[in-house]
Design an enzyme around this catalytic site. Structure first.
Site, mmCIF file in Angstrom:
data_model
loop_
_atom_site.group_PDB
_atom_site.id
_atom_site.type_symbol
_atom_site.label_atom_id
_atom_site.label_comp_id
_atom_site.label_asym_id
_atom_site.label_seq_id
_atom_site.Cartn_x
_atom_site.Cartn_y
_atom_site.Cartn_z
ATOM 1 N N ASP A 1 4.246 7.712 1.656
ATOM 2 C CA ASP A 1 3.279 6.973 0.857
ATOM 3 C C ASP A 1 3.970 5.926 -0.004
ATOM 4 O O ASP A 1 5.080 6.138 -0.507
ATOM 5 C CB ASP A 1 2.528 7.962 -0.038
ATOM 6 C CG ASP A 1 1.504 7.287 -0.924
ATOM 7 O OD1 ASP A 1 0.575 6.668 -0.377
ATOM 8 O OD2 ASP A 1 1.635 7.384 -2.158
ATOM 9 N N GLU B 1 3.961 3.664 5.005
ATOM 10 C CA GLU B 1 2.847 2.895 4.475
ATOM 11 C C GLU B 1 3.478 1.792 3.619
ATOM 12 O O GLU B 1 3.767 1.989 2.437
ATOM 13 C CB GLU B 1 1.917 3.770 3.632
ATOM 14 C CG GLU B 1 0.644 3.045 3.223
ATOM 15 C CD GLU B 1 0.298 3.187 1.748
ATOM 16 O OE1 GLU B 1 -0.731 2.626 1.335
ATOM 17 O OE2 GLU B 1 1.043 3.839 1.014
#
Length: 627
Positions: free
Chosen positions: A308, A361
Site C-alpha cells: 500500500d 500501489e
C-alpha cells in the site's frame, strides 16, 4: 534463542526470520515447558513481561538485556502458556518514561478495543499441497490474473444479525465457491493484520504478525486460505510497510525513543494519516519489515503481497508543503532509504518464494517499478495502473455526447501500457468518501448506467494488463461501499443486477479461456489498434494476440447510438464469429448482436487486408474471434 550470527545479521539489516526468535516462543527449557520472551528495546533501563500468569505485576518477571549490544531483552517464563495475555512493561533510560507495550512480534492479539498480545502456537495441518506445488504456474505473468478485492468484515454478514461479522471459517464456507463460480483466479484481502480501529480498514496496523482476532484465531485464518487454495484460488494480502498508528501500545516511541519511526518528524510522521513512518535507514527496522513480509508467506501460504501507498514511501515531500521536508544528500526529493528497502524486500521475497508475486500501489510516474533490481528497477512483479483507472473513470463518467472531445483519455494508456507489468485496478478507493459506486458514476438513466458499467468491465478485460475489481461492482451495487454493513446481496433478486453479475462471470470465463487476453499483456506484440481515431463515433477497436499470434477482436461503442454496417479492418479472410456481446439480452441489453458467421471481404480497411461490416451495440463491447 539468538546466536551470535543471528545478532550480526539483525544489526546488519539482513535477518529475515526474526519471528522465529523474538516475541513469545513456546519452548522446552531445561525439561520445563514455558515461554521465551524476546523484545528489542535498546534504550530501556528495565523490561519486564506482564500478563495473566503474574497478575500483570511488572516486578515479577523481569527480562535480562543481552551483553552483546543488540538491545534485546529476553527471559524464560515457565508459568506463561499458550492462551495467556501479555504485554511488555518498559522503563526507559530517558525522562522517567515507562509504558506497557504490545508485542511487536505477537502472533495473536486481543480483539479491539482490548490491546494485549496473546501467547500462541502456529501449528496447523495444511491440505493445500497440490496448490503449493503448482502455484508457480498459476502466478506466472503470462497467465490470467483476475483479482477480487474484498474487505473481510463487509463482504457478507450474518443474515440473521447484520451487526455480526462472519468468522474466517464462516467465510471459508461461502467465499471460495463464489469466487470459483464468478471466474476469479485470485482474491485480495484488504489488510488483515491486527488494527485497533476497524474504520481504518486495516491500514493502521497494531500487530504486524497477527491476523485480526475480529474473525477468529490464526488457525482459522489459515483454514480460510487453505480452503481457497483447495478451490484453486490464489490469495493476495494487502500489506502496509508505509506507516503505523500512534497508539501508545504500538510501535511508536517504543522504548522512550523513536525506535521504529524516524526521529525527524519531517521523515517520521505522516501529515495526512497522522501516523508514524518507519525509519527505513535503520537496519533493525529493515529486518523487522522484511521478516514480516516473509512471515505471511511462511506461515500463511500467501501467494502475493500488495504494498500500500508506495508513493508515500518513495518521496520525501509526499503530502508535504515546502519547508516541511528535507532533500536527500543529492538535493532530490527521493527517499533513498525507502528505495533501498523496497529493492531489498523484493529481492528477498523472490529469492525465498519465486512462485509468488509482489504488487505496488504506486500512483506516480516513478520509472521501472516492476523491473528487476539488477537493471535498476524496484523489483516488484506488478504495478497498479492508476493512470488507466483515473482516465477511464473520468471518461466513463461523462455524458456520451461529450465523450468524443475526450477520446484521447481512452487511447493514452496504450502509449505506456508496456513500460511496466500493469494491473488495471477498480479498487475500494474509487467507491468511498462520497465518490459513489461504479454504477452511480455512470451517466444516463438506469438502463444506460448498467450498460455503461457492463461496457466498462468488458473494456477492462479487453485492455492489456491484469485485472482487479472491488467487491460489489459485480452486482452493480448502487450504494458506495460501507465497511459497517454487508454488500447489498438482496439486489440479486432483481434481473438487471443479476444480469450484470452474469456478464462479469462470462467475461471472466472468456478471459481465462482466451490466451489472447493475457499471454502477451506486457509485450507490444500482443496488441494492435484497428482504429483508435474514431472520436466522432466514440468507438475503439483493437486486436489482442496470443503467443501463436492468433487474433481476438474487440470493438467498443461508448455512445447509446447503435452503429450499423460499421466497418472494421481485420487481418485475414475469416470466418469470424461473435463470441460475447455486452448488449446481449441475457445481460440486460437491447440484443443488438451479430449472430452470423462472417466471411471478411478482401477489401483493405484500417491498414488490414480484409474488412467486416458489423453492428456495434449501444454502450456496448463485443468480442470476435477468427474461427
Amino acid at each position: 534463542m539468538f546466536t551470535e550470527q543471528d545478532i550480526y545479521l539483525y544489526k546488519q539489516g539482513r535477518h529475515f526470520r526474526l519471528y522465529k526468535h523474538l516475541g513469545a516462543q513456546v519452548v522446552m527449557h531445561g525439561g520445563v515447558r514455558g515461554t521465551y520472551f524476546g523484545v528489542w528495546a535498546p534504550n530501556a533501563e528495565q523490561v519486564s513481561v506482564i500478563g495473566d500468569f503474574n497478575y500483570w505485576d511488572n516486578t515479577t518477571h523481569q527480562l535480562n538485556v543481552r551483553g552483546d549490544g543488540s538491545g534485546i531483552w529476553e527471559g524464560f517464563v515457565p508459568e506463561a502458556m499458550p492462551g495467556h495475555k501479555y504485554k511488555y512493561h518498559i522503563r526507559s533510560r530517558f525522562q522517567g518514561y515507562s509504558v506497557d507495550k504490545g508485542d511487536p512480534f505477537g502472533f495473536y492479539w486481543e480483539t479491539a478495543p482490548s490491546t494485549a498480545s496473546i501467547i500462541w502456537q502456529m501449528d496447523y495441518q495444511w491440505g493445500d499441497e497440490e496448490w503449493m506445488q503448482n502455484r508457480r504456474e498459476k502466478n506466472r505473468q503470462d497467465k490470467p490474473l483476475s483479482i477480487y478485492e474484498m474487505h473481510l468484515g463487509s463482504w457478507m454478514r450474518d443474515p440473521d444479525n447484520p451487526e455480526r461479522l462472519l468468522s474466517y471459517r464462516e467465510l471459508a464456507d461461502r467465499l471460495p465457491g463464489y469466487l470459483v463460480d464468478m471466474g476469479f483466479t485470485h482474491v485480495e484481502f484488504m489488510p488483515v493484520a491486527e488494527h485497533p480501529f476497524y474504520g481504518s480498514w486495516g491500514y493502521q496496523i497494531l500487530g504486524f504478525f497477527a491476523p485480526t482476532s475480529r474473525y477468529g484465531t490464526p488457525q482459522d485464518f489459515m483454514y480460510l486460505i487453505d480452503v481457497l487454495h483447495q478451490h484453486g484460488i490464489g490469495v493476495i494480502l494487502d500489506w502496509v510497510p508505509s506507516h503505523f498508528p500512534t497508539d501508545e501500545v504500538g510501535l511508536g516511541f517504543f522504548d522512550g525513543t523513536h525506535l521504529y519511526e524516524h526521529m525527524d518528524s519531517r521523515k517520521g510522521f505522516h501529515p495526512e494519516w497522522k501516523s508514524y513512518i518507519f525509519n527505513y535507514g535503520r537496519n533493525e527496522v529493515v529486518s523487522f519489515l522484511i521478516s514480516n513480509a516473509l512471515f505471511w508467506l511462511d506461515y500463511y501460504h500467501i501467494d502475493g503481497l500488495r504494498l500500500d501507498a508506495v508513493a508515500s514511501m518513495l518521496y520525501l515531500d509526499y503530502a508535504r508543503e515546502d519547508g516541511d521536508w528535507e532533500p536527500n544528500e543529492f538535493g532530490g526529493n527521493e527517499n533513498l532509504d525507502a528505495i533501498s528497502f523496497l529493492k531489498h524486500l523484493n529481492s528477498e521475497v523472490y529469492r525465498s518464494y519465486p512462485d509468488v508475486q509482489t504488487f505496488a500501489e504506486e500512483s506516480t510516474s516513478w520509472p521501472m517499478v516492476s523491473r528487476p533490481t539488477y537493471v535498476g528497477g524496484l523489483g516488484f512483479g506488478y504495478k497498479w495502473n492508476m493512470g488507466w483507472m483515473n482516465d477511464t473513470l473520468s471518461y466513463m463518467s461523462r455524458e456520451p455526447v461529450f465523450r468524443k472531445y475526450h477520446h484521447n483519455q481512452m487511447t493514452f494508456s496504450i502509449w505506456y501500457a508496456f513500460t511496466e507489468n500493469f494491473v488495471l485496478p477498480l479498487s475500494h478507493d474509487e467507491v468511498v468518501h462520497l465518490k459513489g459506486s461504479l454504477v452511480t458514476k455512470m451517466p444516463g438513466d438506469d438502463w444506460q448506467k448498467l450498460a455503461n458499467l457492463r461496457l466498462l468491465l468488458g473494456y477492462m478485460y479487453a485492455h492489456p494488463g491484469k485485472k482487479l475489481l472491488f467487491m460489489g461492482a459485480e452486482m452493480a451495487q448502487w450504494t458506495e461501499w460501507n465497511h459497517d454493513k454487508s454488500l447489498d446481496w438482496h439486489l440479486l433478486q432483481y434481473d438487471r443486477h443479476r444480469q450484470v453479475q452474469d456478464w462479469l462471470r462470462e467475461v471472466n470465463n472468456l478471459y481465462r479461456n482466451r490466451p489472447q487476453l493475457y499471454e502477451l499483456d506486457f509485450e507490444p506484440g500482443g496488441f494492435s489498434w484497428i482504429d483508435c481515431t474514431d472520436s466522432d463515433n466514440s468507438v475503439l477497436s483493437f486486436i489482442r494476440r496470443d503467443k501463436e499470434k492468433k487474433p481476438l477482436i474487440m470493438a467498443a461503442n461508448f455512445t447509446p447510438v447503435p452503429r450499423h454496417d460499421y466497418i472494421l479492418g481485420v487481418p485475414g479472410p475469416g470466418p469470424y464469429r461473435e463470441i460475447l456481446n455486452s448488449d446481449d439480452a441475457r445481460f440486460g441489453g437491447s440484443h443488438l448482436v451479430n449472430p452470423d458467421v462472417y466471411h471478411a471481404q478482401e477489401i483493405q480497411a484500417h491498414g488490414y487486408s480484409h474488412r467486416l461490416s458489423l453492428t456495434l451495440p449501444p454502450l456496448g463491447i463485443l468480442f470476435m474471434e477468427q474461427s
